[in-house]
Design a protein around this motif. Structure first.
Motif, PDB file in Angstrom:
ATOM      1  N   HIS A 181      22.390 -42.411 -56.959  1.00 12.37           N
ATOM      2  CA  HIS A 181      21.844 -43.659 -57.501  1.00 12.37           C
ATOM      3  C   HIS A 181      22.864 -44.789 -57.375  1.00 12.37           C
ATOM      4  CE1 HIS A 181      18.172 -41.839 -58.831  1.00 12.37           C
ATOM      5  NE2 HIS A 181      18.802 -40.963 -59.597  1.00 12.37           N
ATOM      6  N   GLN A 182      24.141 -44.485 -57.586  1.00 10.23           N
ATOM      7  CA  GLN A 182      25.162 -45.513 -57.401  1.00 10.23           C
ATOM      8  C   GLN A 182      25.208 -45.986 -55.951  1.00 10.23           C
ATOM      9  OE1 GLN A 182      28.796 -43.737 -58.804  1.00 10.23           O
ATOM     10  NE2 GLN A 182      28.240 -43.892 -60.978  1.00 10.23           N
ATOM     11  N   SER A 183      25.201 -45.024 -55.034  1.00 11.71           N
ATOM     12  CA  SER A 183      25.234 -45.364 -53.608  1.00 11.71           C
ATOM     13  C   SER A 183      23.991 -46.133 -53.190  1.00 11.71           C
ATOM     14  CB  SER A 183      25.367 -44.088 -52.772  1.00 11.71           C
ATOM     15  OG  SER A 183      25.283 -44.380 -51.395  1.00 11.71           O
ATOM     16  N   SER A 184      22.823 -45.725 -53.710  1.00 14.20           N
ATOM     17  CA  SER A 184      21.571 -46.382 -53.357  1.00 14.20           C
ATOM     18  C   SER A 184      21.558 -47.826 -53.851  1.00 14.20           C
ATOM     19  CB  SER A 184      20.384 -45.608 -53.943  1.00 14.20           C
ATOM     20  OG  SER A 184      19.167 -46.238 -53.627  1.00 14.20           O
ATOM     21  N   GLU A 185      22.043 -48.027 -55.076  1.00 18.26           N
ATOM     22  CA  GLU A 185      22.084 -49.378 -55.622  1.00 18.26           C
ATOM     23  C   GLU A 185      23.058 -50.257 -54.830  1.00 18.26           C
ATOM     24  OE1 GLU A 185      23.100 -48.922 -59.686  1.00 18.26           O
ATOM     25  OE2 GLU A 185      21.135 -48.121 -60.292  1.00 18.26           O
ATOM     26  N   ALA A 190      23.714 -54.564 -50.856  1.00 18.56           N
ATOM     27  CA  ALA A 190      24.240 -55.082 -49.591  1.00 18.56           C
ATOM     28  C   ALA A 190      23.118 -55.571 -48.692  1.00 18.56           C
ATOM     29  CB  ALA A 190      25.052 -53.995 -48.888  1.00 18.56           C
ATOM     30  N   GLN A 191      22.016 -54.794 -48.631  1.00 17.37           N
ATOM     31  CA  GLN A 191      20.890 -55.205 -47.799  1.00 17.37           C
ATOM     32  C   GLN A 191      20.252 -56.483 -48.341  1.00 17.37           C
ATOM     33  OE1 GLN A 191      20.356 -53.905 -45.047  1.00 17.37           O
ATOM     34  NE2 GLN A 191      21.237 -51.861 -45.103  1.00 17.37           N
ATOM     35  N   THR A 192      20.122 -56.559 -49.648  1.00 13.22           N
ATOM     36  CA  THR A 192      19.535 -57.756 -50.268  1.00 13.22           C
ATOM     37  C   THR A 192      20.421 -58.977 -50.022  1.00 13.22           C
ATOM     38  OG1 THR A 192      18.553 -56.374 -51.989  1.00 13.22           O
ATOM     39  CG2 THR A 192      18.660 -58.733 -52.412  1.00 13.22           C
ATOM     40  N   LEU A 193      21.741 -58.772 -50.084  1.00 10.23           N
ATOM     41  CA  LEU A 193      22.670 -59.869 -49.825  1.00 10.23           C
ATOM     42  C   LEU A 193      22.515 -60.377 -48.398  1.00 10.23           C
ATOM     43  CD1 LEU A 193      25.008 -61.466 -51.128  1.00 10.23           C
ATOM     44  CD2 LEU A 193      26.572 -59.792 -50.125  1.00 10.23           C
TER      45      LEU A 193
END
Length: 613
Positions: A181-185, A190-193
């Motif tokens: 979950h940490q990695s996914s967030e 990063a993708q959203t940025l």
């Protein structure tokens, strides 16, 4: 044989036994992975692989052919572009009850079926992948992920069937749920940025392009938007959030979006570097390359997705190199900001090349090779933004230089203009005077028109006494329409000019004569103050107008006139009211006895009864 064995020394036997133990240990590791209770574990080297070229093998058939599996090669599971299905197998052993999440690091895998087997019993069947609606996936995530529940002291086998239209990059990790979950967030952030930056740059350049009317900005906005949409689909964000809107069509967004972005980039390069002017011959080549890329990009819409992805990779690598060539040409010809442009496409070329080579299976999948295009494009977009700013700053300097030169030219002309101002002012005054005369006069008869009559009346009314008498005559020619129809408009115009001259000759210079339109005229007289005088004047006008008119040597015509009149004072009624009274009198006589004179008695009796003899 026994003699040969006796020749072995102690160290030879130790080495031999060590090799055997290492081999058995390696086989055991390939067959069963012991789960670490606290750490994530990479599964690449623990998988066994079975290729299914026909895509027809079932789970039962695969389980019955364990010898057909082979260990993964060189700790990599990247088969490049392939249409076959691939089966992966791994056995997991846990000393305690644990939950793990199996995640494939490459989001652009079409479908993965995950079967959890214990003994010969299927414990669960999960599926995920790019083409699977998010609600039907095992876990709603941008990557293909599966939830594994491991029991203490049990060995479970995981069979995975993978189909991919793009590259078959099958690197995966077994995550501790909390770490997953940490990695996914972090990955989603990063993708959203990246998407937010692309969206901001798109809107910014689009707005500036529209306001400043600069085509390079609009083309750059088109490139960023196409690239961002395709990237959003490829990294799984599009599949996760846009699936409800687009459905399976989203599978074509990746090849089509990246390919169209190449076309935008080519158009941007042509205008940003001004190739049409600096290298006309190369510009022709550039145009044909652009047309070819456009055809290839549009073909990805109708071709199978796998072919479209290969076209996308070909265009991405080759055109990035071609655009670098364009940047080099721009530098040689000293185009503003060409160095920024070249550096930007170098970064994108490196990123695109790494992704394309990774897709062929020649290099392993890792963060750099999976997201190389995004990393390169991020640097590229920032550099091109600086380049655009530099480019327009240079254009601004050139504009300021041109404005300075223009200002100097204007100063040189200032003295000459000052000399001509006086002449032009006088000419304008004459023209304005002529225009004013034209505005209030009838162009055919040169008498006043309705507007001119109204203005003259208002001027006289402002200076005259309220009780000053005046007479209003409305004159309508009898038989004019028949003459106009019979002899034509030219003869009718001559007749109207003669009528106007006769009216002016009968009136005093202080009287006002106007053509109201068509064959109607009006006369305002300020020297008549009683009814007999008005009737006498009207009769003389009627007789004068009825006299024959010689048009030419062979044509003589004659018209009559019906006249309506009223007698009033200048200050008690408006011009429109007085004209209306005279007009009503004129129409009464015209409808009964044409060619006569009629007097409106309503206001005449009101002011002038005592003036009658």
């Amino acid at each position: 044989m026994n003699g040969q064995l006796r020749q072995f020394g102690r160290w030879e036997w130790q080495l031999f036994i060590g090799i055997l133990l290492f081999g058995f240990t390696h086989i055991a590791q390939a067959q069963r992975l012991v789960i670490d209770p606290a750490q994530n574990q990479i599964l690449d080297e623990h998988f066994e692989v079975l290729n299914d070229p026909s895509r027809t093998l079932t789970l039962k058939q695969v389980m019955s052919q364990p010898d057909n599996f082979h260990p993964s090669d060189d700790h990599r599971i990247n088969l490049g572009y392939t249409q076959q299905a691939v089966w992966l197998k791994v056995s997991l052993y846990s000393a305690s009850d644990l939950r793990r999440i199996l995640m494939f690091r490459y989001p652009y895998l079409d479908r993965i079926d995950c079967y959890i087997i214990e003994g010969n019993q299927v414990l669960s069947h999960q599926y995920s992948g790019f083409t699977i609606p998010p609600a039907e996936r095992s876990i709603e995530d941008i990557h293909p992920t599966f939830l594994l529940s491991l029991k203490a002291g049990h060995t479970q086998s995981v069979y995975l069937r993978i189909i991919a239209n793009g590259a078959m990059a099958l690197n995966s990790t077994l995550f501790v749920p909390k770490l997953f979950h940490q990695s996914s967030e972090q990955m989603l952030f990063a993708q959203t940025l990246f998407i937010g930056m692309a969206l901001a740059l798109t809107i910014y350049n689009l707005f500036l392009g529209i306001v400043l009317r600069r085509l390079p900005l609009l083309l750059y906005a088109g490139f960023i938007s196409s690239f961002a949409v395709a990237t959003m689909a490829a990294n799984g964000v599009g599949g996760l959030y846009l699936w409800p809107l687009l459905g399976p069509i989203i599978n074509h967004i990746v090849p089509t979006g990246f390919s169209i972005a190449v076309v935008w980039a080519l158009l941007f390069a042509r205008h940003f570097l001004n190739l049409q002017e600096i290298v006309p011959r190369f510009n022709k080549v550039h145009q044909w390359v652009t047309y070819l890329c456009l055809v290839m990009a549009l073909s990805t819409i109708i071709l199978p997705v796998q072919i479209g992805v290969q076209i996308m990779s070909l265009l991405g690598t080759s055109m990035a190199a071609f655009l670098i060539l364009c940047g080099y040409i721009g530098i040689r010809h000293k185009v503003p900001a060409a160095r920024y442009y070249l550096a930007a496409w170098l970064f994108l070329l490196i990123g695109s090349a790494m992704v394309s080579i990774r897709n062929t299976g020649l290099i392993p999948s890792n963060f750099i090779t999976v997201y190389g295009m995004q990393i390169g494009s991020t640097i590229e977009m920032l550099l091109l933004s600086f380049g655009l700013a530099t480019h327009f700053n240079e254009l601004k300097k050139q504009k300021e230089y041109s404005q300075t030169a223009l200002l100097n030219t204007l100063k040189m002309q200032e003295h000459l203009l000052e000399q001509r101002v006086s002449e032009r002012t006088q000419e304008l005054a004459l023209v304005n005077a002529k225009l004013e005369v034209m505005a209030i006069h009838d162009p055919l008869t040169q008498t006043l028109n309705r507007l001119g009559l109204s203005k003259q009346f208002d001027q006289l009314k402002a200076t005259a006494s309220v009780d000053q008498p005046l007479a209003i005559l409305q004159i309508d020619l009898d038989g004019f329409k028949q003459i106009n129809d019979q002899y034509g408009h030219a003869v009718g115009d001559v007749l109207l000019k003669v009528i106007a001259k006769r009216l002016q000759s009968e009136c005093r210079p202080t009287d006002l004569v106007a053509r109201m339109g068509g064959d109607e005229f009006a006369v305002i007289c300020f020297n008549i103050d009683n009814r007999p005088q008005l009737l006498g004047f009207s009769s003389r006008l009627r007789d004068q107008l009825a006299a024959p008119i010689q048009i030419n040597s062979s044509l003589q015509i004659q018209v009559g006139a019906s006249i309506g009149a009223c007698l009033s004072t200048i200050g008690h009624f408006s011009l429109d009211q007085l004209l209306q009274y005279a007009d009503q009198a004129m129409y009464q006589i015209k409808n009964s006895h044409k060619g006569n004179v009629a007097l409106d008695d309503r206001i005449t009796n009101l002011f002038f009864n005592s003036a009658e003899p």
